[in-house]
Design an enzyme around this catalytic site. Structure first.
Site, short mmCIF file in Angstrom:
data_model
loop_
_atom_site.label_atom_id
_atom_site.label_comp_id
_atom_site.label_asym_id
_atom_site.label_seq_id
_atom_site.Cartn_x
_atom_site.Cartn_y
_atom_site.Cartn_z
N HIS A 9 29.09 -13.46 34.86
CA HIS A 9 27.91 -12.66 34.50
C HIS A 9 27.10 -13.48 33.48
O HIS A 9 27.67 -14.26 32.73
CB HIS A 9 28.41 -11.35 33.87
CG HIS A 9 27.35 -10.35 33.56
ND1 HIS A 9 26.59 -10.42 32.42
CD2 HIS A 9 26.93 -9.24 34.22
CE1 HIS A 9 25.74 -9.39 32.38
NE2 HIS A 9 25.94 -8.66 33.47
N CYS A 24 22.83 -9.87 37.52
CA CYS A 24 23.00 -10.74 36.33
C CYS A 24 24.03 -11.83 36.61
O CYS A 24 24.83 -12.18 35.73
CB CYS A 24 23.38 -9.95 35.09
SG CYS A 24 22.17 -8.72 34.64
N ASP A 72 36.63 -12.07 30.01
CA ASP A 72 35.61 -11.02 30.09
C ASP A 72 36.19 -9.93 31.00
O ASP A 72 36.23 -10.07 32.21
CB ASP A 72 34.32 -11.62 30.67
CG ASP A 72 33.29 -10.56 31.02
OD1 ASP A 72 33.59 -9.36 30.93
OD2 ASP A 72 32.17 -10.95 31.40
N LYS A 110 31.57 1.21 30.78
CA LYS A 110 32.10 1.00 32.13
C LYS A 110 33.49 1.62 32.28
O LYS A 110 34.05 1.69 33.35
CB LYS A 110 32.17 -0.50 32.45
CG LYS A 110 30.79 -1.17 32.51
CD LYS A 110 30.91 -2.61 32.95
CE LYS A 110 29.74 -3.47 32.57
NZ LYS A 110 28.54 -3.25 33.37
N GLN A 117 34.76 -5.71 34.01
CA GLN A 117 34.95 -5.07 35.32
C GLN A 117 36.41 -4.83 35.65
O GLN A 117 36.73 -4.30 36.72
CB GLN A 117 34.32 -5.94 36.43
CG GLN A 117 32.82 -6.12 36.30
CD GLN A 117 32.05 -4.81 36.48
OE1 GLN A 117 32.57 -3.81 36.97
NE2 GLN A 117 30.79 -4.82 36.08
N1 7TS Z 1 30.54 -9.12 31.98
C1 7TS Z 1 30.65 -8.57 33.20
C2 7TS Z 1 31.67 -9.09 34.16
C3 7TS Z 1 29.79 -7.52 33.55
O1 7TS Z 1 29.91 -6.96 34.76
C4 7TS Z 1 28.83 -7.06 32.61
C5 7TS Z 1 27.85 -5.97 32.95
C6 7TS Z 1 28.80 -7.64 31.35
C7 7TS Z 1 29.66 -8.68 31.08
C8 7TS Z 1 27.89 -7.16 30.28
O2 7TS Z 1 28.28 -5.92 29.85
P1 7TS Z 1 27.41 -5.09 28.81
O3 7TS Z 1 28.07 -3.77 28.73
O4 7TS Z 1 27.43 -5.84 27.53
O5 7TS Z 1 26.03 -5.03 29.41
N2 7TS Z 1 27.61 -5.85 34.31
C9 7TS Z 1 26.64 -5.11 34.89
C10 7TS Z 1 26.50 -4.99 36.27
O6 7TS Z 1 27.22 -5.57 37.08
N3 7TS Z 1 25.47 -4.19 36.55
O7 7TS Z 1 24.94 -3.77 35.40
C11 7TS Z 1 25.66 -4.32 34.36
#
Ligand code: 7TS
Length: 426
Positions: free
Chosen positions: A143, A384, A220, A246, A223
């Site tokens: 990401h 992203c 990370d 999430k 997910q």
């Molecule tokens: N890393 C992964 C693997 C992610 O899927 C996401 C967000 C992030 C980092 C960032 O997370 P945040 O909570 O700091 O924004 N992924 C997604 C997505 O797949 N669709 O919207 C956000």
């Protein structure tokens, strides 16, 4: 014209339709108020769980109770409410510690989310440890939030960002990974599960290989945590990061786990209140972990809400839910594979939750729009993860990402919607 196949709900094997079985998605689903609504006159089918998950009633109630009855700033008040709020917030930290099986509460740092957690490590550990000619190793399926912070660091330090390639199933190429580890590697930073492909990476193997070179590993877990039981001590990773939203919790809260020795050796990220032992104009000394990394008023409600989400997950049983989700994903994969002109992007044998796909001659946004009219929420775009799109030679995909509250009927609605999109646009 394509023909709509027999509904999955009527043909899926047990345990998927075994409502009295080890996991009952219909009962769990009732805990999520938002799922009870209609969109465009159709029952909402929420398949955008990789972007953010819906919140169970108990999380919503916990937030409301906190603001209605317990709101106070923490770690500083001598009064009753401040004590209650502090206990609730620190209690949530202990819950997170158990959830990840970390050794100590002080290894759990509350941050705003995955993005902030990765930036924290890049700007503290990274700025201290990375110098000219050093290398940071990430993978081609990251990401943007696990790419850009390292690019910023590398630019500042004259270091190099190296990338582990992926194969055409969307799996990390372990032999290529091994070749890229060397005496200049300072950190390996990889996703546990890819948000664009669903690939589940062999983190323990990745960690073992890096540790042979004395290189720490950041995982990370954004997910991964909503779908599988994570044990940071079993993985032996050095940092593990995820977002509360999430994981069925509130937005604005996330977790950075780090091994205590590493965290203790790192300089602070933000300066301010709550992160100091003493301040004079000549010199400031910093608080011990975890406060050193939690400057200012923290996301108190978020932390407490995340604690409630974890409590809820413990009751649901993430292990049992994971088995159900695995069945759901394989059924969905099979159903989508039968749709003419549809190609799944990301076909690794070890996958979690995510189905990214393209349909010949139809733009993913058009597919998303037709699905929305059918009440089906998916994400269309690059997620992203632009380098992933570049690898597969597509500008975007449509992505359906399941959670344990999705049912075979949800998959049927998705399949019907896709057939409709094909009729409209072909
Ligand atoms: N890393 C992964 C693997 C992610 O899927 C996401 C967000 C992030 C980092 C960032 O997370 P945040 O909570 O700091 O924004 N992924 C997604 C997505 O797949 N669709 O919207 C956000």
């Amino acid at each position: 014209m394509s023909t709509v196949p027999q509904p999955l709900a009527s043909v899926l094997p047990c345990p998927l339709i075994d409502r009295a079985g080890p996991f009952d998605p219909y009962r769990v689903r009732a805990d999520f108020p938002v799922l009870k609504q209609s969109v465009c006159g159709k029952p909402l089918v929420y398949l955008d769980n990789a972007a953010t998950a819906q919140k169970p009633r108990v999380v919503i109630d916990t937030l409301q109770r906190y603001y209605a009855c317990e709101n106070a700033n923490i770690h500083r008040g001598v009064h009753h409410l401040s004590q209650i709020a502090t206990d609730a917030y620190e209690g949530a930290r202990t819950r997170v510690r158990h959830f990840l099986n970390a050794a100590q509460d002080r290894e759990i740092i509350f941050v705003r989310g995955t993005t902030e957690g990765i930036n924290l490590v890049a700007q503290t550990w990274g700025r201290q440890q990375v110098g000219e000619g050093d290398e940071i190793l990430i993978s081609a399926m990251e990401h943007h939030s696990n790419i850009v912070p390292w690019q910023i660091l590398c630019e500042e330090k004259g270091a190099k960002l190296c990338v582990i390639p992926i194969n055409d199933r969307g799996e990390l190429m372990l032999d290529e990974y091994e070749k890229r580890l060397n005496g200049r590697t300072r950190l390996v930073s990889v996703a546990h599960v890819s948000n664009a492909l669903g690939t589940l990476n062999p983190v323990r193997e990745i960690v073992d290989l890096a540790h042979r070179w004395g290189v720490p590993v950041l995982v990370d877990g954004a997910q991964a945590v909503p779908h599988l039981k994570v044990d940071v001590r079993e993985l032996d990773c050095d940092f593990y990061i995820f977002s509360g939203h999430k994981l069925y919790g509130p937005t604005g809260i996330g977790v950075l786990y780090g091994k205590a020795d590493l965290l203790a050796s790192m300089p602070p990220y933000h300066g301010g209140g709550n992160m100091i032992k003493s301040v004079t104009f000549e010199k400031t000394t910093y608080a011990d972990l975890p406060n050193k990394f939690e400057a200012g008023t923290p996301p108190i409600a978020g932390g407490i809400g995340l604690g409630a989400a974890i409590n809820y997950l413990n009751q649901v049983g993430l292990d049992r839910a994971a088995v159900y989700e695995e069945d759901l994903l394989s059924c969905a994969t099979e159903a989508l594979s039968r749709i003419p002109g549809l190609s799944i992007i990301g076909t690794a044998p070890r996958k979690v939750s995510v189905l990214s796909f393209v349909i010949e001659d139809i733009h993913p946004h058009d597919i998303g729009t037709v699905l929305d009219q059918e009440g089906v929420a998916v994400r269309a775009g690059h997620h992203c993860a632009q380098p992933v799109m570049q690898h597969f030679g597509v500008p975007a995909t449509t992505r359906a990402a399941t959670a344990f509250y999705n049912t075979p009927e949800d998959l049927d609605a998705l399949v019907r919607g896709l057939h409709k999109a094909i009729e409209v646009f072909r």
